[in-house]
Design a protein around this motif. Sequence first.
Motif, mmCIF file in Angstrom:
data_model
loop_
_atom_site.group_PDB
_atom_site.id
_atom_site.type_symbol
_atom_site.label_atom_id
_atom_site.label_comp_id
_atom_site.label_asym_id
_atom_site.label_seq_id
_atom_site.Cartn_x
_atom_site.Cartn_y
_atom_site.Cartn_z
ATOM 1 N N HIS A 40 0.765 -1.166 0.118
ATOM 2 C CA HIS A 40 -0.070 -0.057 -0.114
ATOM 3 C C HIS A 40 0.787 1.305 0.167
ATOM 4 N N GLU A 43 1.854 1.858 -3.759
ATOM 5 C CA GLU A 43 0.737 2.353 -4.387
ATOM 6 C C GLU A 43 0.380 3.711 -3.959
ATOM 7 N N SER A 44 0.453 4.089 -2.754
ATOM 8 C CA SER A 44 0.144 5.633 -2.461
ATOM 9 C C SER A 44 1.310 6.524 -3.045
ATOM 10 N N LYS A 47 0.160 6.896 -6.705
ATOM 11 C CA LYS A 47 -1.163 7.807 -6.754
ATOM 12 C C LYS A 47 -0.578 9.140 -6.449
#
Length: 144
Positions: A40, A43-44, A47
């Motif tokens: 995560h 992924e952050s 993003k």
Amino acid sequence: MPNNQTPKHHSQGFTLIELLVVLAILGLLAGLVGPQLIKHLGESKSKAARLQIEELSSSLDMYRLDVGRYPTTDEGLAALVEQPSTAKVWNGPYLKKKKMPLDPWNNPYHYISPGQHGKYDLWTLGADNGEGGDGEDVDVLSWE
């Protein structure tokens, strides 16, 4: 129990076996949860890079409205915070913080104009700072 004797209270600690069992359980939990947290986190950052590219793209569009063109490759993204000598009408800086942001992996964004995929190409190469990749190493591109 006679009145003159006080009861003896023995405070007991944890046994070595109990401590080892607890450590084993914590190790199993860390093994299950740790990779998910790292996934995560990657992924952050991707993003965040996508959002920064969108913000930079909006700033580039505002620059184009004022100057009549996008910054050249030589002028680069620095034209969004400092007026290039070739820009007669410049109403910048076009970024809120008045400085060029780095990507989430502390590398500069790549910019060329005119681009191969549009009026300009703006991208970051991800955590590995190399072309291609997946996961946290994925390239984040303005034209996708």
